[in-house]
Design a protein around this motif. Structure first.
Motif, mmCIF file in Angstrom:
data_model
loop_
_atom_site.group_PDB
_atom_site.id
_atom_site.type_symbol
_atom_site.label_atom_id
_atom_site.label_comp_id
_atom_site.label_asym_id
_atom_site.label_seq_id
_atom_site.Cartn_x
_atom_site.Cartn_y
_atom_site.Cartn_z
ATOM 1 N N HIS A 199 0.865 -1.175 0.000
ATOM 2 C CA HIS A 199 0.000 0.000 0.000
ATOM 3 C C HIS A 199 0.901 1.224 0.000
ATOM 4 O O HIS A 199 1.624 1.481 0.961
ATOM 5 N N PHE A 200 0.835 1.977 -1.092
ATOM 6 C CA PHE A 200 1.796 3.042 -1.324
ATOM 7 C C PHE A 200 1.106 4.400 -1.255
ATOM 8 O O PHE A 200 0.094 4.632 -1.932
ATOM 9 N N SER A 201 1.659 5.285 -0.446
ATOM 10 C CA SER A 201 1.122 6.632 -0.261
ATOM 11 C C SER A 201 2.179 7.451 0.454
ATOM 12 O O SER A 201 3.251 6.939 0.800
ATOM 13 N N MET A 202 1.876 8.717 0.716
ATOM 14 C CA MET A 202 2.812 9.591 1.412
ATOM 15 C C MET A 202 2.409 9.754 2.869
ATOM 16 O O MET A 202 1.235 9.946 3.188
ATOM 17 N N THR A 203 3.411 9.655 3.744
ATOM 18 C CA THR A 203 3.234 9.970 5.152
ATOM 19 C C THR A 203 3.715 11.406 5.344
ATOM 20 O O THR A 203 4.916 11.675 5.354
ATOM 21 N N VAL A 204 2.787 12.337 5.469
ATOM 22 C CA VAL A 204 3.121 13.764 5.462
ATOM 23 C C VAL A 204 3.757 14.184 6.789
ATOM 24 O O VAL A 204 3.292 13.787 7.865
ATOM 25 N N ASP A 205 4.820 14.977 6.684
ATOM 26 C CA ASP A 205 5.496 15.562 7.858
ATOM 27 C C ASP A 205 5.963 14.511 8.860
ATOM 28 O O ASP A 205 5.980 14.753 10.081
ATOM 29 N N ASN A 206 6.323 13.336 8.366
ATOM 30 C CA ASN A 206 6.795 12.254 9.240
ATOM 31 C C ASN A 206 5.816 11.974 10.383
ATOM 32 O O ASN A 206 6.223 11.662 11.516
ATOM 33 N N ASP A 207 4.535 12.081 10.083
ATOM 34 C CA ASP A 207 3.512 11.887 11.114
ATOM 35 C C ASP A 207 2.735 10.612 10.798
ATOM 36 O O ASP A 207 3.254 9.522 10.965
ATOM 37 N N GLY A 208 1.510 10.731 10.405
ATOM 38 C CA GLY A 208 0.717 9.566 10.058
ATOM 39 C C GLY A 208 -0.057 8.957 11.202
ATOM 40 O O GLY A 208 -0.841 8.023 11.008
ATOM 41 N N TYR A 209 0.133 9.471 12.437
ATOM 42 C CA TYR A 209 -0.586 8.895 13.572
ATOM 43 C C TYR A 209 -1.191 9.960 14.485
ATOM 44 O O TYR A 209 -2.192 9.715 15.148
ATOM 45 N N ARG A 210 -0.611 11.165 14.525
ATOM 46 C CA ARG A 210 -1.192 12.221 15.366
ATOM 47 C C ARG A 210 -2.314 12.935 14.606
ATOM 48 O O ARG A 210 -3.476 12.845 14.967
ATOM 49 N N ASP A 211 -1.937 13.622 13.542
ATOM 50 C CA ASP A 211 -2.893 14.336 12.701
ATOM 51 C C ASP A 211 -3.209 13.446 11.503
ATOM 52 O O ASP A 211 -2.831 13.725 10.365
ATOM 53 N N LYS A 212 -3.957 12.365 11.767
ATOM 54 C CA LYS A 212 -4.121 11.315 10.755
ATOM 55 C C LYS A 212 -4.842 11.800 9.508
ATOM 56 O O LYS A 212 -4.473 11.436 8.392
ATOM 57 N N GLU A 213 -5.867 12.610 9.681
ATOM 58 C CA GLU A 213 -6.652 13.026 8.516
ATOM 59 C C GLU A 213 -5.807 13.769 7.493
ATOM 60 O O GLU A 213 -5.966 13.598 6.287
ATOM 61 N N ARG A 214 -4.874 14.590 7.991
ATOM 62 C CA ARG A 214 -4.053 15.396 7.088
ATOM 63 C C ARG A 214 -2.806 14.665 6.611
ATOM 64 O O ARG A 214 -2.327 14.910 5.504
ATOM 65 N N THR A 215 -2.279 13.748 7.427
ATOM 66 C CA THR A 215 -0.933 13.223 7.154
ATOM 67 C C THR A 215 -0.886 11.737 6.816
ATOM 68 O O THR A 215 0.164 11.245 6.403
#
Length: 272
Positions: A199-215
Motif C-alpha cells: 500500500h503506497f502513499s505519502m506519510t506527510v510531515d513524518n507523522d501519520g498517527y497524530r494528525d491522521k486526517e491530514r498526514t
C-alpha cells in the motif's frame, strides 16, 4: 516496469472517470458493507465493467479487518468463510485470481490463545488448489510490545508457512510506526520474501498517527517525494519490480479520486 495497481471501493461507479484508464489487469477493492455478500455482489458488478481484470484484492471492511476479531466473533467468522467459498466458486471458471486482505492487530500470544494459527491452517486448506489466497497487512505498531520480533505479523509469517498467505506492506503504517517509536523498523527476511503487495502513499510531515486526517496515506506532493519513498522501500530490502504497488490514497472525493489520479500520473512520469 513497476506494477502499479489502483485501489477503489465496492461503491465505485465505473464510468468515464479518468482513473479508469489506469486500471489494467489488477485492482484492489475496499469492501465497505457489513454484509460481505452484499459487498461481493458489488465486486461482481465492477468485474463486469472491467473484464480485463486478472487479479483482484478484496480488502475487508475496516470494522472487521482484524483476523483475530473475525475468528473470535462467530457471526462474522461465518460470513468470512462464506465469502471465501463464494470467491472460490466465482473464480473457478475464470482467468481471475482473488486475494482477501485482512490485518493483524492483536497481541500474538492472544492470537495463539484463541486458536488463530489453527484458523489460518483451516482457511488456507480451504483455498488449496484454487485461485484464492490471502494477504495479511501490518497495522500501526503496538507500543505495548517491547520487542519488534514479537510483532504479530512477524510471528505469524515466521511460524506459519503457506504459499496461500502473503503480506501486504503498508508503507504509511510502517513509517508512522517508526515516527511514533522514534527508531527504524527493519523487515525480517520472511517478511521481505512474502511481500506481494505494498500500500503506497505519502506519510506527510513524518507523522501519520497524530494528525491522521491530514498526514496519513496522502498523495505524494512531488515526484521527488514519491521517488524518496521508493528508495525507502528498496533500502528495506524490497525488490520493487517483484511486487504490486497499490495506490491507497486517502482523499475527499472517492468517486472521482483526483488525488489517486495525481499519484498515478507521478508513476507515469518515472522511466523504469
Amino acid at each position: 516496469m513497476l506494477n502499479v495497481m489502483p485501489k477503489i471501493d465496492e461503491n465505485q461507479y465505473i464510468g468515464e472517470q479518468e482513473f479508469v484508464k489506469y486500471i489494467k489487469d489488477r485492482v484492489e477493492i475496499q469492501l465497505l458493507n457489513g454484509n460481505f455478500m452484499v459487498g461481493f455482489e458489488s465486486v461482481k458488478y465492477i468485474y463486469s465493467r472491467l473484464p480485463q481484470l486478472k487479479y483482484i484484492v478484496l480488502h475487508l471492511p475496516e470494522r472487521f479487518v482484524d483476523i483475530a476479531f473475525l475468528h473470535s466473533c462467530y457471526k462474522y467468522e461465518m460470513q468470512f468463510i462464506k465469502l471465501i467459498v463464494e470467491c472460490i466458486k466465482y473464480t473457478c471458471d475464470k482467468d481471475l485470481y482473488i486475494d482477501i486482505l485482512f490485518h493483524g492487530r492483536t497481541n500474538y500470544l492472544n492470537f495463539e490463545d484463541i486458536g488463530g494459527i489453527e484458523f489460518l491452517e483451516y482457511i488456507t486448506r480451504l483455498v488449496r488448489d484454487t485461485k484464492v489466497g490471502f494477504l495479511i497487512e501490518n497495522s500501526l505498531y503496538d507500543p505495548c510490545i517491547k520487542d519488534f520480533d514479537r510483532d504479530i505479523i512477524v510471528k505469524i509469517l515466521d511460524n506459519f508457512k503457506s504459499e496461500k498467505l502473503s503480506m501486504c506492506l503498508d508503507i504509511c503504517h510502517l513509517q508512522a510506526s517508526e515516527s511514533f517509536m522514534k527508531c527504524d523498523i527493519s523487515l525480517t527476511k520472511e517478511q521481505i520474501k512474502r511481500i506481494k503487495n505494498i500500500h503506497f502513499s505519502m506519510t506527510v510531515d513524518n507523522d501519520g498517527y497524530r494528525d491522521k486526517e491530514r498526514t496519513h496515506g496522502r498523495v505524494h506532493d512531488t515526484l521527488e517525494s514519491l521517488k524518496k519513498d521508493l528508495e525507502y522501500l528498496e533500502k528495506k530490502g524490497i525488490k520493487l519490480k517483484k511486487v504490486n504497488l497499490v495506490t491507497e490514497i486517502n482523499e475527499e472525493d472517492y468517486q472521482n479520486r483526483p488525488d489517486m489520479i495525481k499519484e498515478l500520473k507521478l508513476f507515469d512520469s518515472i522511466i523504469v
